[in-house]
Design an enzyme around this catalytic site. Structure first.
Site, mmCIF file in Angstrom:
data_model
loop_
_atom_site.group_PDB
_atom_site.id
_atom_site.type_symbol
_atom_site.label_atom_id
_atom_site.label_comp_id
_atom_site.label_asym_id
_atom_site.label_seq_id
_atom_site.Cartn_x
_atom_site.Cartn_y
_atom_site.Cartn_z
ATOM 1 N N SER A 61 0.847 -1.198 0.000
ATOM 2 C CA SER A 61 0.000 0.000 0.000
ATOM 3 C C SER A 61 0.877 1.241 0.000
ATOM 4 O O SER A 61 2.042 1.199 0.425
ATOM 5 C CB SER A 61 -0.892 0.004 1.247
ATOM 6 O OG SER A 61 -1.484 1.269 1.453
ATOM 7 N N TYR A 91 -2.483 -0.069 9.963
ATOM 8 C CA TYR A 91 -2.494 -0.559 8.581
ATOM 9 C C TYR A 91 -1.188 -0.212 7.873
ATOM 10 O O TYR A 91 -0.562 -1.065 7.236
ATOM 11 C CB TYR A 91 -3.685 0.056 7.849
ATOM 12 C CG TYR A 91 -3.810 -0.353 6.397
ATOM 13 C CD1 TYR A 91 -4.413 -1.561 6.044
ATOM 14 C CD2 TYR A 91 -3.366 0.475 5.377
ATOM 15 C CE1 TYR A 91 -4.539 -1.938 4.713
ATOM 16 C CE2 TYR A 91 -3.499 0.110 4.048
ATOM 17 C CZ TYR A 91 -4.083 -1.095 3.721
ATOM 18 O OH TYR A 91 -4.211 -1.460 2.404
#
Length: 256
Positions: free
Chosen positions: A148, A161
């Site tokens: 990501s 995250y």
């Protein structure tokens, strides 16, 4: 076409794709299957798995589905063993399954931290431990992780995250160090903002979605099919000298 087949065909190969029933995982699984691989989808929901597997079979692909819970070590072990049953030991393992729990940093508790790390980081590690040495013994393998932008920069409440995705890219480098000399590459794909069910919460804010699109150089946010070519490349013979890398497939998001 023989030259291109030699470079990119996955005929005769087997791939396991976690999170393969939706979003980026589904897009990658579809690409690998259409490139010739026999694909095993691993995810939690039976209905979505069956729908995806049926659609791939209808397109002439070889595909099976395994229900698996990657939030526990025992669940990862069970899913890994079940994934070998349809087509044997995999040549390609794609870790796309993920959870997107991003409360404000001060509100992150043990449950959010533990679940995020278990699914986003520990499951790819344990899958690598299960399949990497066997790939090395056979002299060929591909480990592909989906990372990501939050592995590289903090925005839209990166929280746990972002930490998990940063660790995932480090994991790929460690796996590459361990097994690349034996024909096993390990790399990560770094998408931009992808319009998937995982990002439904962020998509509820049209202004934020538009702002993220403006950060790209191509002028739009991503869809899962945008990862198809890069995934096939990393799974194929063409990428045999590419390992330990984080490959951005983000429309220029990371350089704008």
């Amino acid at each position: 076409m023989t030259y291109l087949d030699d470079l990119f065909s996955l005929t005769g190969r087997t791939a396991v794709v976690t999170g393969g029933s939706s979003g980026i995982g589904r897009g990658i699984a579809t690409a690998l299957a259409r490139a010739g691989a026999a694909v095993v989808l691993v995810a939690r929901g039976r209905d979505a798995l069956d729908t995806t597997a049926s659609e791939l079979r209808a397109a002439g692909c070889r595909c099976e589905a395994v229900v698996g819970d990657l939030s526990t070590r025992s669940g990862v072990r069970a899913a890994a063993e079940a994934a070998t049953e349809p087509f044997g030991e995999p040549d390609v393992v794609v870790s796309s399954a993920g959870v997107n729990l991003r409360p404000p940093m001060a509100e992150i508790g043990e449950d959010v931290w533990d679940t995020t790390m278990a699914v986003n980081l520990e499951a790819p590690f344990w899958l690598g431990q299960r399949f990497g040495p066997a790939m090395a013994a056979r002299g060929h393998g591909r480990l592909i992780h989906v990372s990501s932008q939050q592995a590289h920069r903090a925005f839209v409440t990166s929280g746990a995250y972002g930490v998990s995705k940063g660790g995932l890219e480090s994991l790929a480098r460690s796996q590459a160090e361990a097994w690349s000399a034996h024909g096993v590459t390990a790399n990560t794909l770094v998408p931009g903002f992808v319009l998937t069910p995982l990002n439904e919460r962020l998509q509820e804010d049209p202004g934020r979605v538009a702002a993220l699109a403006d950060r790209t150089l191509v002028g739009r946010n991503s869809v899962p099919d945008d990862l198809a070519g890069a995934a096939v490349f990393l799974a194929s013979p063409a990428s045999g000298y590419v390992t330990g890398q984080s490959i951005h497939v983000d429309g220029g998001f990371s350089v704008h």
